[in-house]
Motif scaffolding. Structure first.
Motif, mmCIF file in Angstrom:
data_model
loop_
_atom_site.group_PDB
_atom_site.id
_atom_site.type_symbol
_atom_site.label_atom_id
_atom_site.label_comp_id
_atom_site.label_asym_id
_atom_site.label_seq_id
_atom_site.Cartn_x
_atom_site.Cartn_y
_atom_site.Cartn_z
ATOM 1 N N ILE A 58 0.858 -1.182 0.000
ATOM 2 C CA ILE A 58 0.000 0.000 0.000
ATOM 3 C C ILE A 58 0.898 1.238 0.000
ATOM 4 C CG2 ILE A 58 -1.717 1.247 1.407
ATOM 5 C CD1 ILE A 58 -2.785 -1.274 0.114
ATOM 6 N N PRO A 59 0.565 2.295 -0.765
ATOM 7 C CA PRO A 59 -0.742 2.635 -1.339
ATOM 8 C C PRO A 59 -0.921 2.272 -2.812
ATOM 9 C CG PRO A 59 0.652 4.556 -1.452
ATOM 10 C CD PRO A 59 1.485 3.451 -0.839
ATOM 11 N N PHE A 60 -0.124 1.372 -3.349
ATOM 12 C CA PHE A 60 -0.160 1.145 -4.786
ATOM 13 C C PHE A 60 -1.240 0.124 -5.158
ATOM 14 C CE2 PHE A 60 4.240 2.186 -3.543
ATOM 15 C CZ PHE A 60 4.271 3.458 -4.093
ATOM 16 N N PRO A 61 -1.973 0.369 -6.254
ATOM 17 C CA PRO A 61 -3.095 -0.504 -6.618
ATOM 18 C C PRO A 61 -2.603 -1.847 -7.131
ATOM 19 C CG PRO A 61 -2.744 1.148 -8.309
ATOM 20 C CD PRO A 61 -1.823 1.505 -7.184
ATOM 21 N N PRO A 62 -3.355 -2.910 -6.851
ATOM 22 C CA PRO A 62 -2.950 -4.231 -7.340
ATOM 23 C C PRO A 62 -2.876 -4.251 -8.856
ATOM 24 C CG PRO A 62 -5.229 -4.266 -6.554
ATOM 25 C CD PRO A 62 -4.639 -2.948 -6.136
ATOM 26 N N GLY A 63 -1.889 -4.963 -9.354
ATOM 27 C CA GLY A 63 -1.633 -5.001 -10.787
ATOM 28 C C GLY A 63 -0.472 -4.119 -11.190
ATOM 29 N N SER A 64 -0.216 -3.067 -10.416
ATOM 30 C CA SER A 64 0.893 -2.180 -10.729
ATOM 31 C C SER A 64 2.201 -2.786 -10.242
ATOM 32 C CB SER A 64 0.682 -0.809 -10.081
ATOM 33 O OG SER A 64 0.777 -0.892 -8.668
ATOM 34 N N GLU A 65 3.270 -2.406 -10.870
ATOM 35 C CA GLU A 65 4.586 -2.939 -10.513
ATOM 36 C C GLU A 65 4.938 -2.654 -9.052
ATOM 37 O OE1 GLU A 65 9.249 -1.928 -11.555
ATOM 38 O OE2 GLU A 65 7.692 -1.480 -13.044
ATOM 39 N N LEU A 66 4.653 -1.427 -8.590
ATOM 40 C CA LEU A 66 5.058 -1.064 -7.236
ATOM 41 C C LEU A 66 4.199 -1.731 -6.163
ATOM 42 C CD1 LEU A 66 6.043 2.716 -7.487
ATOM 43 C CD2 LEU A 66 7.462 0.671 -7.662
ATOM 44 N N TYR A 322 0.372 3.552 -11.832
ATOM 45 C CA TYR A 322 -0.905 4.062 -12.319
ATOM 46 C C TYR A 322 -1.161 5.492 -11.806
ATOM 47 C CZ TYR A 322 -1.554 -0.965 -13.306
ATOM 48 O OH TYR A 322 -1.395 -2.255 -13.717
ATOM 49 N N TYR A 323 -2.305 5.730 -11.161
ATOM 50 C CA TYR A 323 -2.633 7.086 -10.724
ATOM 51 C C TYR A 323 -2.067 7.422 -9.341
ATOM 52 C CZ TYR A 323 -5.797 7.558 -14.670
ATOM 53 O OH TYR A 323 -6.316 7.646 -15.940
ATOM 54 N N THR A 324 -1.289 6.528 -8.776
ATOM 55 C CA THR A 324 -0.652 6.769 -7.491
ATOM 56 C C THR A 324 0.784 7.196 -7.733
ATOM 57 O OG1 THR A 324 -1.998 4.984 -6.575
ATOM 58 C CG2 THR A 324 -0.149 5.777 -5.235
ATOM 59 N N ALA A 325 1.155 8.365 -7.243
ATOM 60 C CA ALA A 325 2.532 8.818 -7.433
ATOM 61 C C ALA A 325 3.495 7.869 -6.734
ATOM 62 C CB ALA A 325 2.701 10.227 -6.878
ATOM 63 N N PRO A 326 4.645 7.568 -7.341
ATOM 64 C CA PRO A 326 5.622 6.693 -6.685
ATOM 65 C C PRO A 326 6.089 7.222 -5.341
ATOM 66 C CG PRO A 326 6.182 7.029 -9.002
ATOM 67 C CD PRO A 326 5.072 7.979 -8.687
ATOM 68 N N SER A 327 6.081 8.558 -5.176
ATOM 69 C CA SER A 327 6.512 9.185 -3.927
ATOM 70 C C SER A 327 6.069 10.636 -3.936
ATOM 71 C CB SER A 327 8.035 9.118 -3.783
ATOM 72 O OG SER A 327 8.664 9.901 -4.798
ATOM 73 N N SER A 328 6.143 11.276 -2.772
ATOM 74 C CA SER A 328 5.870 12.716 -2.720
ATOM 75 C C SER A 328 6.893 13.487 -3.546
ATOM 76 C CB SER A 328 5.884 13.208 -1.269
ATOM 77 O OG SER A 328 4.778 12.700 -0.559
ATOM 78 N N ASP A 329 8.130 13.034 -3.523
ATOM 79 C CA ASP A 329 9.171 13.700 -4.314
ATOM 80 C C ASP A 329 8.839 13.679 -5.799
ATOM 81 O OD1 ASP A 329 10.607 14.235 -2.031
ATOM 82 O OD2 ASP A 329 12.026 12.580 -2.281
ATOM 83 N N ALA A 330 8.238 12.578 -6.271
ATOM 84 C CA ALA A 330 7.879 12.488 -7.687
ATOM 85 C C ALA A 330 6.821 13.526 -8.046
ATOM 86 C CB ALA A 330 7.381 11.080 -8.009
ATOM 87 N N GLN A 331 5.862 13.749 -7.155
ATOM 88 C CA GLN A 331 4.847 14.773 -7.413
ATOM 89 C C GLN A 331 5.465 16.165 -7.431
ATOM 90 O OE1 GLN A 331 0.620 13.874 -5.975
ATOM 91 N NE2 GLN A 331 1.847 13.242 -4.222
ATOM 92 N N MET A 332 6.346 16.423 -6.473
ATOM 93 C CA MET A 332 6.991 17.730 -6.435
ATOM 94 C C MET A 332 7.831 17.966 -7.681
ATOM 95 S SD MET A 332 7.497 20.617 -4.867
ATOM 96 C CE MET A 332 7.380 20.674 -3.066
ATOM 97 N N ARG A 333 8.523 16.931 -8.140
ATOM 98 C CA ARG A 333 9.359 17.098 -9.326
ATOM 99 C C ARG A 333 8.512 17.403 -10.554
ATOM 100 N NH1 ARG A 333 13.055 19.687 -11.443
ATOM 101 N NH2 ARG A 333 14.202 18.705 -13.160
#
Length: 611
Positions: A58-66, A322-333
């Motif tokens: 969590i928080p990554f949706p099932p099916g996604s790599e992460l 998918y629609y979940t950012a890999p991290s907060s840093d990724a959103q900021m970037r």
């Protein structure tokens, strides 16, 4: 700690505008089970540990790599389980209660705690909370039902087919944003809505409480970079209270650059709030921006200054999550790249935003157009779900200064016969009226792109692939009139009311471009495909130049920020690598000289301009 300090350090708190010190993230490994035959309720999986044979991250949706579950069957019902013990909790006072928070679950979620059903929540991207009973440990079980082919569910660009096609992407089912825990007293501050009145130099704080307050005191203090600028204390009673704080410095325009929120100077005001009821005290931190939005002389204005909207459409999608950012840093970037390329606006397309993403936009000074994910059929269920979930988002995100425009509908998705169906027109109008009733501080674009009814900005989506086509369509008032009232750029009229005209309203091309430069061997889609970086730079820059030539347009939004699966029409690759140097992008986004962008549009020259 101020909100500016938090964001600079890499903000992790999931609800930035109402922060408590005693909290912990529950992201991490949860037990997981697929329920492809939907037998879990009948067999009592909420009381059975043996069926949970896998773990999902969590928080990554099932099916996604992460998520670490890449062989997900894509079934419609999934279950989660986690045991919370002493080491999972930070210390808390005996007088406080634990609250379990879910930032987003798609679509219908049932929550059991120690075998007792405590909550049902419906929504694709809305947040909710569950109060936990007083126990030594907790068995948390969540069942999620999300019917892939049900197009009455608000879903945005989540595909209903097995493989992504055209402009749709893999769906996010189940838990797809943060899960977290916090403690709060039984009488707690539950919501805060900030509202700035520029004319009267005041801020109002409407504050909702967790339960009825028979007798209590409320204290609110505002500060800017350590300088106290306003405070109020009031005796209160009820489920909510509104207090008004005067900020006399705002009456002097010489103080605006220091105090007010502009894209070029995004000042954020820190807020400290305390609710005292008997021996209980709830202390929270918040923040706000002093910002007024309106229109005049064809421009969107921030604090009475006209702004030329330089927007970019953001799908908010990552291949690995998918629609979940890999991290907060990724959103900021992502947002930092938006600024570096010269854009001052981001259009959050067909999804609800992570609340930290909005806080980052607040901090960076990026204006936001906030959309809602569309359903793709018109039915009673779609109406009810859209009304309730849109209303929830209006409540949740109402205080972010970066949001300047609400966009409840896009391109008539879910209301496909609005031009002839009076029921659909009433529905769209009712959403617009609801939005304005709840929030009079922002603009509303009712149906972005075409077939618009009551709209504060006349917008069009124009995917002409040559500069000459764009230049002709928006060259003068006559051509604009034909664009609005004739057959629109995508074959649909822009305004449904034939007697309505542009008038004093801004007009913007809120989708254009979509030029694809494929990277790698995967098949790609775009409104036009070019073969190399030089051709990409020439084609894209010519489209910007054509729109800047228009004496009527006062903004635009380019499609799009990044490549997204098969839709390879981003300025950046899906790994956030610029396809051409950022300096080149900045040059055509800014139009060589920004001074030329604020100019009269059949009116007198506006006084002053704001980046």
């Amino acid at each position: 700690m101020t909100i500016n300090d938090d964001l600079k350090m890499g903000f992790e708190y999931p609800r930035p505008q109402l922060r408590r010190s005693n909290w912990t993230s529950l992201n991490g490994y949860w037990q997981f089970a697929e329920d492809s035959e939907d037998i879990g309720l009948k067999e009592g999986w909420f009381n059975s540990a043996t069926v949970f044979d896998r773990e999902v991250l969590i928080p990554f949706p099932p099916g996604s790599e992460l998520s670490e579950i890449t062989d997900f069957s894509d079934c419609d019902v999934v279950w989660y389980r986690r045991i919370l013990r002493g080491q999972d909790f930070p210390p808390k006072p005996d007088s406080e209660e634990w609250h379990l928070n879910f930032e987003a679950i798609d679509f219908v979620a049932d929550v059991w705690v120690n075998g007792h059903h405590l909550c049902r929540h419906t929504g694709c991207g809305t947040s909710f909370s569950v109060k936990l009973p007083e126990e030594e440990e907790y068995e948390i079980v969540v069942r999620v039902e999300d019917h892939k082919i049900d197009q009455s569910q608000p879903r945005g660009k989540q595909d209903w087919l097995d493989d992504p096609h055209d402009i749709w992407y893999r769906r996010s089912t189940g838990i797809w944003r943060d899960v977290w825990l916090e403690s709060a007293p039984s009488h707690a501050i539950e919501r805060i809505w900030w509202k700035f009145d520029l004319d009267n130099a005041t801020v109002s704080a409407e504050i909702a409480f967790s339960q009825w307050v028979s007798e209590g005191q409320l204290r609110v203090g505002l500060s800017l970079r350590g300088e106290k600028i306003a405070a109020v204390q009031a005796d209160i009673q009820g489920l909510s209270a509104t207090v008004v704080l005067e900020i006399p410095q705002v009456r002097s325009r010489t103080e605006w650059d220091r105090l007010l929120w502009f894209p070029s100077s995004p000042n954020l005001i820190d807020a400290q709030l305390e609710l005292k009821v008997g021996s209980q005290s709830d202390e929270v931190l918040s923040y706000l921006g002093l910002r007024a939005v309106d229109t005049k002389d064809g421009y969107l204005r921030i604090n009475r200054k006209p702004v030329y909207v330089r927007g970019i459409l953001d799908q908010g999608y990552w291949r690995q999550s998918y629609y979940t950012a890999p991290s907060s840093d990724a959103q900021m970037r992502d947002l930092e790249l938006v600024r570096e390329m010269g854009f001052n606006t981001i259009r959050i397309h067909q999804r609800t935003p992570d609340r930290r993403y909005l806080a980052m936009a607040d901090f960076l000074g990026i204006m936001v157009w906030a959309e809602f994910p569309a359903a793709f059929e018109y039915s009673r269920r779609a109406i009810n779900w859209t009304l309730s979930q849109w209303s929830s988002i209006l409540d949740r995100d109402a205080s972010n200064p970066s949001i300047v425009v609400w966009v409840p509908f896009n391109e008539s998705w879910g209301v496909d016969t609005i031009s002839t169906n009076s029921s659909q027109r009433h529905f769209v109008n009712s959403i617009v009226e609801l939005t304005k009733a709840k929030d009079s501080t922002r603009l509303v674009v009712a149906n972005d792109g075409w077939e618009q009814l009551d709209t504060d900005i006349v917008s069009t989506h124009d995917y002409a692939t040559t500069a000459n086509e764009l230049e002709i369509a928006y060259r003068d008032a006559g051509n604009i009139h034909q664009t609005i009232h004739g057959i629109g750029p995508q074959g649909r009229p822009i305004l449904l009311n034939s007697s309505a005209d542009l008038g004093d309203r801004p007009m913007m091309v809120t989708e254009f471009g979509g030029i694809s430069l494929p990277v790698g061997e995967e098949s790609s889609w775009g409104y036009a495909v070019v073969s190399n970086a030089k051709e990409f730079q020439e084609r894209v820059s010519s489209l910007f130049e054509a729109l800047y030539k228009s004496p009527v347009l006062t903004g635009w939004c380019y499609t799009q920020l990044t490549d997204t699966l098969q839709e390879a029409n981003g300025l950046l690759t899906e790994d956030r690598v610029p396809k051409i140097p950022i300096s080149q992008i900045n040059r055509f986004v800014m139009g060589n000289s920004f001074d030329n962008q604020i100019r009269p549009r059949r009116f007198n020259q506006p006084a002053g301009s704001e980046e």
